[in-house]
Design a protein around this motif. Structure first.
Motif, PDB file in Angstrom:
ATOM      1  N   LEU A  40       0.864  -0.881   0.144  1.00 11.19           N
ATOM      2  CA  LEU A  40      -0.111   0.218   0.027  1.00 11.19           C
ATOM      3  C   LEU A  40       0.624   1.451   0.017  1.00 11.19           C
ATOM      4  CD1 LEU A  40      -2.933   1.104  -0.081  1.00 11.19           C
ATOM      5  CD2 LEU A  40      -3.209   1.073   2.886  1.00 11.19           C
ATOM      6  N   ASP A  41       1.894   1.319   0.996  1.00 14.79           N
ATOM      7  CA  ASP A  41       2.906   2.549   0.685  1.00 14.79           C
ATOM      8  C   ASP A  41       4.142   2.259  -0.335  1.00 14.79           C
ATOM      9  OD1 ASP A  41       2.380   3.196   3.347  1.00 14.79           O
ATOM     10  OD2 ASP A  41       4.030   1.928   4.727  1.00 14.79           O
ATOM     11  N   ILE A  42       3.661   1.566  -0.931  1.00 16.34           N
ATOM     12  CA  ILE A  42       4.097   1.519  -2.467  1.00 16.34           C
ATOM     13  C   ILE A  42       3.471   2.348  -3.530  1.00 16.34           C
ATOM     14  CG2 ILE A  42       5.204   0.419  -4.836  1.00 16.34           C
ATOM     15  CD1 ILE A  42       6.524  -1.112  -2.242  1.00 16.34           C
ATOM     16  N   LEU A  43       1.808   2.144  -3.348  1.00 16.82           N
ATOM     17  CA  LEU A  43       0.738   2.292  -4.369  1.00 16.82           C
ATOM     18  C   LEU A  43       0.350   3.793  -3.624  1.00 16.82           C
ATOM     19  CD1 LEU A  43      -1.162   1.855  -6.027  1.00 16.82           C
ATOM     20  CD2 LEU A  43      -2.725   1.333  -4.961  1.00 16.82           C
ATOM     21  N   LEU A  44       0.782   4.149  -2.511  1.00 16.75           N
ATOM     22  CA  LEU A  44       0.268   5.467  -2.545  1.00 16.75           C
ATOM     23  C   LEU A  44       1.382   6.375  -2.844  1.00 16.75           C
ATOM     24  CD1 LEU A  44      -1.459   4.706   1.067  1.00 16.75           C
ATOM     25  CD2 LEU A  44      -2.650   5.324  -1.486  1.00 16.75           C
ATOM     26  N   LEU A  45       2.759   5.996  -2.832  1.00 11.54           N
ATOM     27  CA  LEU A  45       3.883   6.747  -2.864  1.00 11.54           C
ATOM     28  C   LEU A  45       3.812   6.860  -5.078  1.00 11.54           C
ATOM     29  CD1 LEU A  45       6.469   8.160  -1.616  1.00 11.54           C
ATOM     30  CD2 LEU A  45       7.937   6.162  -1.989  1.00 11.54           C
ATOM     31  N   THR A  46       3.992   6.483  -5.204  1.00 14.43           N
ATOM     32  CA  THR A  46       3.493   5.835  -6.625  1.00 14.43           C
ATOM     33  C   THR A  46       2.669   6.853  -7.303  1.00 14.43           C
ATOM     34  OG1 THR A  46       4.925   4.011  -6.789  1.00 14.43           O
ATOM     35  CG2 THR A  46       3.308   4.695  -8.479  1.00 14.43           C
ATOM     36  N   LEU A  47       1.380   6.936  -6.576  1.00 13.04           N
ATOM     37  CA  LEU A  47       0.067   7.713  -6.706  1.00 13.04           C
ATOM     38  C   LEU A  47       0.582   9.280  -6.786  1.00 13.04           C
ATOM     39  CD1 LEU A  47      -2.617   5.512  -5.712  1.00 13.04           C
ATOM     40  CD2 LEU A  47      -2.360   6.181  -8.557  1.00 13.04           C
ATOM     41  N   ASN A  48       1.186   9.961  -5.354  1.00 15.10           N
ATOM     42  CA  ASN A  48       1.930  11.315  -5.592  1.00 15.10           C
ATOM     43  C   ASN A  48       2.321  11.321  -6.724  1.00 15.10           C
ATOM     44  OD1 ASN A  48      -0.272  11.487  -2.681  1.00 15.10           O
ATOM     45  ND2 ASN A  48       1.527   9.988  -1.793  1.00 15.10           N
ATOM     46  N   HIS A  49       2.923  10.483  -6.785  1.00 14.16           N
ATOM     47  CA  HIS A  49       4.223  10.883  -7.955  1.00 14.16           C
ATOM     48  C   HIS A  49       3.841  10.772  -9.322  1.00 14.16           C
ATOM     49  CE1 HIS A  49       6.939  10.406  -4.293  1.00 14.16           C
ATOM     50  NE2 HIS A  49       7.467  11.881  -4.950  1.00 14.16           N
ATOM     51  N   LEU A  50       2.277  10.423  -9.699  1.00 14.20           N
ATOM     52  CA  LEU A  50       1.979  10.808 -10.939  1.00 14.20           C
ATOM     53  C   LEU A  50       0.827  11.363 -10.621  1.00 14.20           C
ATOM     54  CD1 LEU A  50       1.944   6.604 -11.082  1.00 14.20           C
ATOM     55  CD2 LEU A  50       3.222   8.599 -12.965  1.00 14.20           C
ATOM     56  N   PRO A  51       0.573  12.318 -11.948  1.00 22.78           N
ATOM     57  CA  PRO A  51      -1.038  13.021 -12.406  1.00 22.78           C
ATOM     58  C   PRO A  51      -2.064  12.199 -12.419  1.00 22.78           C
ATOM     59  CG  PRO A  51       0.309  12.650 -14.547  1.00 22.78           C
ATOM     60  CD  PRO A  51       1.108  12.317 -13.131  1.00 22.78           C
ATOM     61  N   PRO A  52      -3.259  12.733 -11.537  1.00 20.51           N
ATOM     62  CA  PRO A  52      -4.228  11.864 -11.417  1.00 20.51           C
ATOM     63  C   PRO A  52      -5.010  12.493 -12.620  1.00 20.51           C
ATOM     64  CG  PRO A  52      -4.427  14.203 -10.043  1.00 20.51           C
ATOM     65  CD  PRO A  52      -2.842  13.560 -10.574  1.00 20.51           C
ATOM     66  N   HIS A  53      -5.664  11.504 -12.849  1.00 26.59           N
ATOM     67  CA  HIS A  53      -7.148  11.174 -14.326  1.00 26.59           C
ATOM     68  C   HIS A  53      -8.489  10.923 -13.309  1.00 26.59           C
ATOM     69  CE1 HIS A  53      -3.972  12.207 -16.706  1.00 26.59           C
ATOM     70  NE2 HIS A  53      -2.263  11.349 -16.511  1.00 26.59           N
TER      71      HIS A  53
END
Length: 94
Positions: A40-53
């Protein structure tokens, strides 16, 4: 503007990143720790560095997912996942 509590919307990056993380790291057993917290931490950290769509329709979701079938876009996501994996594996939060 009034918002209904029944509005349904989705950041399409969430399932895209989740699927790629699962396919490239979890299923291949590359992670030194694949517990739910680290994943979950990997997922969330990744999402914080990608633009949301965000989208509110299935058509919008399909369009965004089709865009991310492009090899360059997938490479960009994998790069961010790899960075997040390195950070979390070096300093797990458990």
């Amino acid at each position: 503007m009034k918002y209904s509590h029944e509005l349904n919307f989705l950041n399409v990056m969430e399932p895209i990143v989740r699927d790629m993380l699962e396919e490239h790291y979890v299923q291949t057993r590359i992670l030194s720790c694949a517990c739910d917290k680290c994943t979950l931490d990997i997922l969330l950290l990744t999402l914080n560095h990608l633009p949301p769509h965000y989208t509110s329709s299935q058509e919008g979701e399909a369009y965004i997912k089709a865009y991310y079938l492009n090899p360059q876009q997938q490479s960009d996501i994998l790069r961010e996942i790899t960075k997040a994996v390195q950070i979390i594996q070096e300093r797990p939060n458990h």
